[in-house]
Structures are given as C-alpha cells and as structure tokens.
Design a protein around this motif. Structure first.
Motif, PDB file in Angstrom:
ATOM      1  N   ALA A  29      22.980  -0.047  -1.862  1.00 12.83           N
ATOM      2  CA  ALA A  29      22.187  -0.707  -2.888  1.00 12.83           C
ATOM      3  C   ALA A  29      21.426  -1.889  -2.302  1.00 12.83           C
ATOM      4  CB  ALA A  29      23.101  -1.180  -4.012  1.00 12.83           C
ATOM      5  N   ARG A  30      20.244  -2.145  -2.856  1.00 17.61           N
ATOM      6  CA  ARG A  30      19.428  -3.286  -2.474  1.00 17.61           C
ATOM      7  C   ARG A  30      19.640  -4.403  -3.493  1.00 17.61           C
ATOM      8  NH1 ARG A  30      17.530  -1.886   2.684  1.00 17.61           N
ATOM      9  NH2 ARG A  30      17.953   0.346   2.665  1.00 17.61           N
ATOM     10  N   THR A  31      19.534  -5.627  -3.018  1.00 19.47           N
ATOM     11  CA  THR A  31      19.639  -6.774  -3.909  1.00 19.47           C
ATOM     12  C   THR A  31      18.243  -7.209  -4.302  1.00 19.47           C
ATOM     13  OG1 THR A  31      21.694  -7.506  -2.864  1.00 19.47           O
ATOM     14  CG2 THR A  31      20.470  -9.128  -4.165  1.00 19.47           C
ATOM     15  N   ALA A  32      17.955  -7.221  -5.587  1.00 17.87           N
ATOM     16  CA  ALA A  32      16.621  -7.575  -6.059  1.00 17.87           C
ATOM     17  C   ALA A  32      16.356  -9.069  -5.876  1.00 17.87           C
ATOM     18  CB  ALA A  32      16.481  -7.206  -7.527  1.00 17.87           C
ATOM     19  N   VAL A  33      15.124  -9.388  -5.511  1.00 20.07           N
ATOM     20  CA  VAL A  33      14.685 -10.775  -5.487  1.00 20.07           C
ATOM     21  C   VAL A  33      14.390 -11.183  -6.925  1.00 20.07           C
ATOM     22  CG1 VAL A  33      12.861 -12.365  -4.761  1.00 20.07           C
ATOM     23  CG2 VAL A  33      13.736 -10.659  -3.160  1.00 20.07           C
ATOM     24  N   SER A 155       8.764   3.418  -4.450  1.00 20.93           N
ATOM     25  CA  SER A 155       9.770   3.155  -3.427  1.00 20.93           C
ATOM     26  C   SER A 155       9.165   2.917  -2.041  1.00 20.93           C
ATOM     27  CB  SER A 155      10.739   4.333  -3.346  1.00 20.93           C
ATOM     28  OG  SER A 155      11.430   4.517  -4.561  1.00 20.93           O
ATOM     29  N   ASP A 156       9.974   2.277  -1.193  1.00 18.42           N
ATOM     30  CA  ASP A 156       9.664   2.102   0.226  1.00 18.42           C
ATOM     31  C   ASP A 156       8.486   1.182   0.485  1.00 18.42           C
ATOM     32  OD1 ASP A 156      11.712   3.937   1.241  1.00 18.42           O
ATOM     33  OD2 ASP A 156      10.485   5.510   0.343  1.00 18.42           O
ATOM     34  N   ILE A 157       8.190   0.289  -0.445  1.00 21.83           N
ATOM     35  CA  ILE A 157       7.095  -0.657  -0.260  1.00 21.83           C
ATOM     36  C   ILE A 157       7.672  -2.063  -0.143  1.00 21.83           C
ATOM     37  CG2 ILE A 157       5.067  -1.703  -1.314  1.00 21.83           C
ATOM     38  CD1 ILE A 157       4.586   1.134  -0.278  1.00 21.83           C
ATOM     39  N   ASP A 158       7.199  -2.787   0.867  1.00 20.21           N
ATOM     40  CA  ASP A 158       7.556  -4.186   1.051  1.00 20.21           C
ATOM     41  C   ASP A 158       6.430  -4.849   1.832  1.00 20.21           C
ATOM     42  OD1 ASP A 158       7.931  -3.360   3.739  1.00 20.21           O
ATOM     43  OD2 ASP A 158      10.085  -3.107   3.444  1.00 20.21           O
ATOM     44  N   THR A 196      11.424  -5.893  -5.678  1.00 19.97           N
ATOM     45  CA  THR A 196      12.203  -5.224  -4.646  1.00 19.97           C
ATOM     46  C   THR A 196      12.272  -3.739  -4.964  1.00 19.97           C
ATOM     47  OG1 THR A 196      13.539  -7.218  -4.328  1.00 19.97           O
ATOM     48  CG2 THR A 196      14.420  -5.144  -3.451  1.00 19.97           C
ATOM     49  N   THR A 197      11.700  -2.901  -4.104  1.00 21.90           N
ATOM     50  CA  THR A 197      11.652  -1.466  -4.358  1.00 21.90           C
ATOM     51  C   THR A 197      12.853  -0.750  -3.732  1.00 21.90           C
ATOM     52  OG1 THR A 197      10.437  -0.917  -2.330  1.00 21.90           O
ATOM     53  CG2 THR A 197       9.130  -1.604  -4.232  1.00 21.90           C
ATOM     54  N   PRO A 198      13.193   0.437  -4.237  1.00 28.47           N
ATOM     55  CA  PRO A 198      14.229   1.235  -3.572  1.00 28.47           C
ATOM     56  C   PRO A 198      13.759   1.678  -2.186  1.00 28.47           C
ATOM     57  CG  PRO A 198      13.805   2.032  -5.808  1.00 28.47           C
ATOM     58  CD  PRO A 198      12.707   1.078  -5.469  1.00 28.47           C
ATOM     59  N   VAL A 199      14.698   2.001  -1.340  1.00 32.20           N
ATOM     60  CA  VAL A 199      14.387   2.567  -0.027  1.00 32.20           C
ATOM     61  C   VAL A 199      14.907   3.992  -0.006  1.00 32.20           C
ATOM     62  CG1 VAL A 199      14.812   2.439   2.449  1.00 32.20           C
ATOM     63  CG2 VAL A 199      14.447   0.340   1.138  1.00 32.20           C
ATOM     64  N   GLY A 200      14.006   4.949   0.210  1.00 32.68           N
ATOM     65  CA  GLY A 200      14.395   6.343   0.243  1.00 32.68           C
ATOM     66  C   GLY A 200      14.796   6.848  -1.134  1.00 32.68           C
ATOM     67  N   LEU A 201      15.452   7.990  -1.159  1.00 27.37           N
ATOM     68  CA  LEU A 201      15.892   8.592  -2.421  1.00 27.37           C
ATOM     69  C   LEU A 201      17.382   8.355  -2.627  1.00 27.37           C
ATOM     70  CD1 LEU A 201      13.937  11.961  -2.381  1.00 27.37           C
ATOM     71  CD2 LEU A 201      13.388   9.843  -3.580  1.00 27.37           C
ATOM     72  N   LEU A 203      20.665   5.819  -4.296  1.00 28.62           N
ATOM     73  CA  LEU A 203      21.159   5.493  -5.628  1.00 28.62           C
ATOM     74  C   LEU A 203      20.225   4.531  -6.350  1.00 28.62           C
ATOM     75  CD1 LEU A 203      23.527   6.100  -7.498  1.00 28.62           C
ATOM     76  CD2 LEU A 203      24.696   4.107  -6.544  1.00 28.62           C
ATOM     77  N   ASP A 204      19.619   3.588  -5.609  1.00 25.27           N
ATOM     78  CA  ASP A 204      18.692   2.648  -6.228  1.00 25.27           C
ATOM     79  C   ASP A 204      17.541   3.372  -6.917  1.00 25.27           C
ATOM     80  OD1 ASP A 204      19.980   0.280  -5.631  1.00 25.27           O
ATOM     81  OD2 ASP A 204      18.932   0.002  -3.733  1.00 25.27           O
ATOM     82  N   ALA A 205      17.045   4.430  -6.287  1.00 23.95           N
ATOM     83  CA  ALA A 205      15.911   5.171  -6.844  1.00 23.95           C
ATOM     84  C   ALA A 205      16.305   5.961  -8.084  1.00 23.95           C
ATOM     85  CB  ALA A 205      15.328   6.106  -5.789  1.00 23.95           C
ATOM     86  N   ALA A 206      17.581   6.275  -8.223  1.00 19.98           N
ATOM     87  CA  ALA A 206      18.056   7.069  -9.361  1.00 19.98           C
ATOM     88  C   ALA A 206      18.491   6.219 -10.540  1.00 19.98           C
ATOM     89  CB  ALA A 206      19.222   7.952  -8.923  1.00 19.98           C
TER      90      ALA A 206
END
Length: 346
Positions: A29-33, A155-158, A196-201, A203-206
């Motif tokens: 999981a990613r931590t959102a800003v 997704s995958d944008i930063d 903060t976007t998900p990376v790849g497909l 759990l964050d993206a789902a």
C-alpha cells in the motif's frame, strides 16, 4: 440472474486481489500525501507581516484569497521568498504568485527528477516534493482564458513520470498539451497530478483509499480556481483518476465531468454522483480496462461502468482510440469530442 452474475464477478475480483493472479495483482500500500503544504509550521509561526497568516490546514481558498488581496506587492513578495512551498501550493493564492513560488522551489531542489520541471517558461501551479512528488502545470493563459479544463491522471503518475517521453498520451502533460492544441484559442488546460496515485495493478488500484484522499485535494484545488475568479472547469479523468473524480464530483463545481478508460466511479449511476455537471464517458473496444469486473464488494472494485448505457452518462465516441492511453492521441474522434466539450463548458 444479473445480481448473481455480479456477485460471481465480485468474488472473482476479491480472489484475484488476494491471490495476486491475473489482473489485479497484490502489492504494498502507498501512503497518500494529505494535509497542508510542506513548510506550514514555519508559515504559522511567521509574524513578519504584523498580522496572523491564514492557517494552511483550516483556511478556505476564499479566505486565503481575501488575505492576499489585502497585502501590498512587497508583502506578497516577502512571503513568497520566505515560504515558497506554502505560497506555491496553497489553494486561493493568486496563480501568478504560485507560478513564481514554485519556480523558486524547483530551482532550489537538488532532486534530478525536477530538472525538467524547473525549465524557464513552465507554469507550475503546484509542486509538492513529498512522497513521490505532486505537480500541476498550466498550458495557455489561465488568467485570460474563457474556458478552463483540468486533466486528472490515473495510476503510475508522479513527479518523475509527469511528463515522461514514453507513452506520452498516458501522461498528464501529454494529455493536457494535446487537449490544449485541439481546443484552440481562449482555452487553458491544467495537468493536475496533485494526489498520490496507485503503482501498478495492486491493492491500491482496486480500492478507493488513495482516491478518497485525492478527491479531497482535487475539490480544494478547484475551489481555489473559483476563489481566484477563474471559469468553472471541465474535468477530464483518466483510469483511476475517474475514481477520484467520482468521489469528488459533488464538490468540484465543474461544468462537465468526462471519464475515459474508467474502472468505475464508486457510484451506481450519474444521479449517484450528486453533481449538476454534464457527465460523459469514453471507452474504446481495445482498452484492457474492459476486462476489469465493474463491481464493488467489501471495498474492492469501483462499481458500475460509466460507459454502460444504464449508468446514464453521455457517450463519447472512441472507435479509433487504441488501448488504455489512446484517447488523447491527435486525430482521434475522442480528442475531437473532448475539445468540443471543453469549448461548450461555461
């Protein structure tokens, strides 16, 4: 029967996420800003103007705008020089000051990811180096524009992939520049990678966790545009960005909400979005997003397909847009339709 089919699809989605097989793959999981801009503590403690500065965490964009209207040019310049990260990212600050503040912050950065963003002439409306980096850039003259569009990526944008050279029309800059060129005079387009976007497909993206944090930031951003006296925007949302836009829809103040390659908007239909904006959807037959189950169960998945007739969105032609990132390619019917939507926004 339809409910049974949707339930099976939901179970399959959940199983896929947990097992990490085909489609949605498991991932960390990613931590959102979230929260106010970097440097806010120093800003709050600053008494140089002889008055209390608006709290970046509590003040509305309208209150921020009113405060800056009460400052002289020298006072504005002093705050910009002392707190470029706050001035550059605080919604409600006049856009001209934000451009200057972010240019200053980018020049001072030692991160090689930001070298291109610091190039002279770029109009950077937001630059937050926290996490993987958040950026917004303007194409055109935003102050004099009769029509404004905002592009929200998936997704995958930063900060590092904001304007990458590969797969250009899947980047915020590529999409925004293409729309700006097609829409013509009188328009300005903002590439907004402010969440903060998900990376790849993974759990964050789902799930909708990052989207919910992004929706709060997007809502505040568009409120800042309104506070600065700019036209209500048409908002174009790609892929996971459409999840963000779905959650933000009721508070965006947009004239039009356009989703493309959407996995769902976390609403059953247009009425569920709670917006007065015209809602549009585009999906081409070769987009892999069509293989994702359009369901939501136990927080997994994003619900109904906005391109489905039952959802109630106006359909955007996309017959010659190829793949998941082909919607803004010059010469496509989808891009021409996007420009027409931007033109009528008012």
């Amino acid at each position: 029967m339809r409910r049974f089919t949707r339930t099976l699809a939901a179970v399959a989605l959940a199983t896929t996420v947990v097992a990490g097989n085909v489609g949605w793959a498991s991932g960390s999981a990613r931590t959102a800003v979230t929260g106010p801009p970097p440097g806010s503590a120093s800003w709050r403690a600053d008494e140089s103007t002889g008055r209390e500065l608006p709290d970046p965490g509590r003040a509305t964009p309208g209150q921020v705008r009113s405060f800056f209207r009460g400052l002289g040019a020298a006072e504005q310049r002093e705050l910009l020089e002392r707190h470029p990260s706050v001035v550059g990212n605080l919604d409600g600050v006049p856009l001209e000051l934000r451009y200057r503040a972010n240019a200053r912050a980018l020049r001072a950065s030692q991160d090689p990811r930001y070298v291109r963003l610091a190039a002279p002439g770029r109009q950077i409306l937001a630059f937050d180096p926290r996490g993987r980096g958040l950026v917004a850039e303007v194409f055109g003259d935003l102050r004099s524009a009769r029509r404004v569009s905002v592009v929200v990526p998936g997704s995958d944008i930063d900060a590092g992939s904001f304007d990458r050279r590969g797969n250009v029309y899947g980047t915020p800059v590529g999409m925004a520049k293409s729309l700006y060129a097609e829409a013509g005079a009188g328009h300005a387009v903002i590439a907004w990678a402010g969440y903060t976007t998900p990376v790849g497909l993974g759990l964050d993206a789902a799930t909708g966790t990052l989207a919910a944090a992004g929706a709060e930031r997007l809502t505040r951003f568009t409120a800042g545009l309104a506070a600065d006296g700019l036209p209500a925007p048409a908002v174009f949302c790609h892929s996971y960005g459409s999840v963000v836009c779905g959650l933000a829809a009721s508070g965006l103040g947009a004239t039009d909400l356009v989703v493309l390659g959407s996995p769902g908007m976390r609403a059953d239909d247009v009425a569920g979005l709670g917006t007065t904006a015209r809602v549009w959807a585009a999906k081409d037959d070769t987009d892999w997003i069509d293989d994702i189950p359009h369901v939501e169960v136990a927080g997994l998945g994003h619900g109904a397909d906005p391109a489905d007739e039952d959802f109630g969105a106006r359909r955007v032609p996309a017959d010659d847009a190829k793949g998941h990132t082909g919607y803004f390619v010059p010469g496509t019917d989808s891009l021409r339709a996007f420009a027409a939507i931007a033109e009528r926004a008012s």
